[in-house]
Design a protein around this motif. Structure first.
Motif, PDB file in Angstrom:
ATOM      1  N   THR A 102     -44.195 -51.163 -33.875  1.00  0.00           N
ATOM      2  CA  THR A 102     -45.263 -50.906 -32.906  1.00  0.00           C
ATOM      3  C   THR A 102     -44.672 -50.662 -31.521  1.00  0.00           C
ATOM      4  N   GLY A 103     -43.694 -51.470 -31.163  1.00  0.00           N
ATOM      5  CA  GLY A 103     -43.051 -51.286 -29.866  1.00  0.00           C
ATOM      6  C   GLY A 103     -42.323 -49.962 -29.767  1.00  0.00           C
ATOM      7  N   VAL A 104     -41.646 -49.588 -30.835  1.00  0.00           N
ATOM      8  CA  VAL A 104     -40.909 -48.316 -30.836  1.00  0.00           C
ATOM      9  C   VAL A 104     -41.869 -47.151 -30.601  1.00  0.00           C
ATOM     10  N   ALA A 105     -42.990 -47.137 -31.312  1.00  0.00           N
ATOM     11  CA  ALA A 105     -43.948 -46.034 -31.185  1.00  0.00           C
ATOM     12  C   ALA A 105     -44.553 -46.002 -29.775  1.00  0.00           C
ATOM     13  N   THR A 106     -44.860 -47.179 -29.252  1.00  0.00           N
ATOM     14  CA  THR A 106     -45.528 -47.259 -27.956  1.00  0.00           C
ATOM     15  C   THR A 106     -44.571 -46.890 -26.825  1.00  0.00           C
ATOM     16  N   ILE A 107     -43.377 -47.439 -26.876  1.00  0.00           N
ATOM     17  CA  ILE A 107     -42.391 -47.178 -25.819  1.00  0.00           C
ATOM     18  C   ILE A 107     -41.958 -45.710 -25.843  1.00  0.00           C
ATOM     19  N   ALA A 108     -41.768 -45.182 -27.060  1.00  0.00           N
ATOM     20  CA  ALA A 108     -41.415 -43.764 -27.159  1.00  0.00           C
ATOM     21  C   ALA A 108     -42.512 -42.896 -26.541  1.00  0.00           C
ATOM     22  N   ALA A 109     -43.760 -43.233 -26.843  1.00  0.00           N
ATOM     23  CA  ALA A 109     -44.877 -42.460 -26.281  1.00  0.00           C
ATOM     24  C   ALA A 109     -44.858 -42.527 -24.760  1.00  0.00           C
ATOM     25  N   ALA A 110     -44.632 -43.714 -24.233  1.00  0.00           N
ATOM     26  CA  ALA A 110     -44.617 -43.877 -22.775  1.00  0.00           C
ATOM     27  C   ALA A 110     -43.471 -43.091 -22.141  1.00  0.00           C
ATOM     28  N   ARG A 111     -42.400 -42.897 -22.895  1.00  0.00           N
ATOM     29  CA  ARG A 111     -41.238 -42.164 -22.376  1.00  0.00           C
ATOM     30  C   ARG A 111     -41.290 -40.678 -22.693  1.00  0.00           C
ATOM     31  N   GLY A 112     -42.389 -40.233 -23.307  1.00  0.00           N
ATOM     32  CA  GLY A 112     -42.528 -38.811 -23.600  1.00  0.00           C
ATOM     33  C   GLY A 112     -41.726 -38.348 -24.790  1.00  0.00           C
ATOM     34  N   ILE A 113     -41.362 -39.271 -25.656  1.00  0.00           N
ATOM     35  CA  ILE A 113     -40.600 -38.923 -26.861  1.00  0.00           C
ATOM     36  C   ILE A 113     -41.549 -38.856 -28.049  1.00  0.00           C
ATOM     37  N   THR A 114     -41.512 -37.754 -28.769  1.00  0.00           N
ATOM     38  CA  THR A 114     -42.323 -37.615 -29.973  1.00  0.00           C
ATOM     39  C   THR A 114     -41.489 -38.010 -31.188  1.00  0.00           C
ATOM     40  N   LEU A 115     -41.974 -38.979 -31.921  1.00  0.00           N
ATOM     41  CA  LEU A 115     -41.262 -39.480 -33.088  1.00  0.00           C
ATOM     42  C   LEU A 115     -41.741 -38.779 -34.349  1.00  0.00           C
ATOM     43  N   THR A 116     -40.830 -38.592 -35.280  1.00  0.00           N
ATOM     44  CA  THR A 116     -41.209 -38.011 -36.569  1.00  0.00           C
ATOM     45  C   THR A 116     -40.999 -39.004 -37.704  1.00  0.00           C
ATOM     46  N   ARG A 117     -40.241 -40.078 -37.450  1.00  0.00           N
ATOM     47  CA  ARG A 117     -39.954 -41.029 -38.530  1.00  0.00           C
ATOM     48  C   ARG A 117     -39.505 -42.354 -37.926  1.00  0.00           C
ATOM     49  N   VAL A 118     -40.120 -43.423 -38.385  1.00  0.00           N
ATOM     50  CA  VAL A 118     -39.650 -44.771 -38.050  1.00  0.00           C
ATOM     51  C   VAL A 118     -39.753 -45.599 -39.328  1.00  0.00           C
ATOM     52  N   GLU A 119     -38.623 -45.953 -39.871  1.00  0.00           N
ATOM     53  CA  GLU A 119     -38.602 -46.791 -41.064  1.00  0.00           C
ATOM     54  C   GLU A 119     -37.633 -47.933 -40.850  1.00  0.00           C
ATOM     55  N   SER A 120     -37.908 -49.021 -41.501  1.00  0.00           N
ATOM     56  CA  SER A 120     -36.995 -50.153 -41.349  1.00  0.00           C
ATOM     57  C   SER A 120     -36.914 -50.945 -42.643  1.00  0.00           C
ATOM     58  N   THR A 121     -35.787 -51.560 -42.824  1.00  0.00           N
ATOM     59  CA  THR A 121     -35.616 -52.514 -43.914  1.00  0.00           C
ATOM     60  C   THR A 121     -35.211 -53.839 -43.286  1.00  0.00           C
ATOM     61  N   VAL A 122     -35.723 -54.895 -43.873  1.00  0.00           N
ATOM     62  CA  VAL A 122     -35.459 -56.227 -43.341  1.00  0.00           C
ATOM     63  C   VAL A 122     -34.919 -57.094 -44.474  1.00  0.00           C
ATOM     64  N   GLU A 123     -33.894 -57.847 -44.169  1.00  0.00           N
ATOM     65  CA  GLU A 123     -33.338 -58.811 -45.121  1.00  0.00           C
ATOM     66  C   GLU A 123     -33.276 -60.169 -44.443  1.00  0.00           C
ATOM     67  N   GLY A 124     -33.614 -61.201 -45.191  1.00  0.00           N
ATOM     68  CA  GLY A 124     -33.498 -62.554 -44.674  1.00  0.00           C
ATOM     69  C   GLY A 124     -32.761 -63.437 -45.663  1.00  0.00           C
ATOM     70  N   ASP A 125     -31.720 -64.097 -45.184  1.00  0.00           N
ATOM     71  CA  ASP A 125     -30.898 -64.967 -46.045  1.00  0.00           C
ATOM     72  C   ASP A 125     -31.307 -66.417 -45.840  1.00  0.00           C
ATOM     73  N   ILE A 126     -31.518 -67.085 -46.951  1.00  0.00           N
ATOM     74  CA  ILE A 126     -31.956 -68.474 -46.878  1.00  0.00           C
ATOM     75  C   ILE A 126     -31.283 -69.277 -47.992  1.00  0.00           C
ATOM     76  N   ASP A 127     -30.830 -70.451 -47.648  1.00  0.00           N
ATOM     77  CA  ASP A 127     -30.184 -71.361 -48.596  1.00  0.00           C
ATOM     78  C   ASP A 127     -31.181 -72.477 -48.890  1.00  0.00           C
ATOM     79  N   LEU A 128     -31.734 -72.473 -50.093  1.00  0.00           N
ATOM     80  CA  LEU A 128     -32.814 -73.405 -50.401  1.00  0.00           C
ATOM     81  C   LEU A 128     -32.341 -74.846 -50.625  1.00  0.00           C
TER      82      LEU A 128
END
Lengths: 190, 190
Positions: A102-128
């Motif tokens: 959300t921040g990327v899209a909003t900040i890019a818009a405010a800076r006059g940058i048109t985005l065509t793709r924003v994707e992300s992968t998230v990994e979280g490591d946990i020791d149970l």
């Protein structure tokens, strides 16, 4: 007539409204006080369900949501659940990815940058070992969370990377996940 | 034959399996290493969608999930969005409620307490002057999160409150939200 007049909604973000909102809050800081809420009901085993609808902000109780958002959480079988939903810790990964995006899209818009793709992968490591109470030296939560973005748009790689960095600097979820916050737990036992 | 033999699944939690899992992990600590994941795609404006399916743990890649869990996030109109989903920060409230509730049900089962009701409400206070960049002294994230539980079952109020307290002490989400964790953000800009 400027390009902004012709295309106010860059990246789907209404930039004039964004700046008008910021100006209104700057003039009346009380408008910035928000309270978000969730209700959760245990459904049995490790399965529970949250409903999220009401919130207050901008000086009033929200009326825009006509129904609740509903989310189930559960453990998979390997963690003694039935897999009726994502695990609670996985929702943290969704939250950080969504907040930064959300921040990327909003900040890019405010800076006059048109985005065509924003994707992300998230990994979280946990020791149970921590959660299971088998090792006091092991924390209960994630040891590390990694977010990898792919961003494309009509700006240089450095400019696009700077948008992601500014989103990180202004992310509410990033702040909570990295710095922690005060969490108060009360219980009523009728 | 003990009551446990007759009714192993107290509160919907398979207690013998729970303890067998704990014993197996105690014998082979590497089984406790889990990695959870999410993928997020920007859909325009402040709207994005995460899919959550694969994870690794107990020494292997999970195959129990036959499809993804899908969650949309968006801002409401007052925050320049279209309300296509809950906000990213609201998912943190769901996560903490669900994690604590899972712990309550599991710990109660392990202690031989049968629960009849576990409900919670969560509130999170946030001052958006931080996110909007209008006040450096204001943090971006929640100032405070409050979780209020109502718990009923066949135990004393003190015993029920102790179950909630033990859940708090062993909650992965509570740990991350109160103590923070390391979050690494990378970006590729092809």
């Amino acid at each position: 007539m400027t390009e902004t007049d012709l295309r106010p909604a860059r990246n789907g973000v209404d930039v004039p409204t964004l700046f008008a909102t910021r100006d209104a809050v700057a003039a009346t800081p009380e408008l910035a006080q928000f309270q978000f809420r969730a209700r959760n009901t245990w459904l049995g085993g490790t399965h529970s369900r949250s409903t999220i609808q009401g919130f207050s902000g901008a000086g009033q109780e929200d009326t825009s949501r006509t129904g609740p958002f509903v989310f189930d959480a559960d453990h998979p079988a390997v963690l003694v659940g039935e897999g009726n939903g994502a695990t609670p810790v996985e929702f943290l990964l969704h939250a950080i990815a969504a907040c930064l995006t959300t921040g990327v899209a909003t900040i890019a818009a405010a800076r006059g940058i048109t985005l065509t793709r924003v994707e992300s992968t998230v990994e979280g490591d946990i020791d149970l070992l921590g959660v299971l109470g088998l090792a006091d030296r092991v924390r209960n939560g994630y040891r590390q969370i990694r977010v990898g973005f792919v961003v494309e748009g009509d700006a240089s790689p450095d400019e696009l990377a700077a948008v992601v960095e500014q989103s990180r600097r202004r992310s509410a979820v990033y702040d909570v996940l990295t710095n922690g916050t005060d969490v108060v737990v009360d219980v009523a036992t009728p």
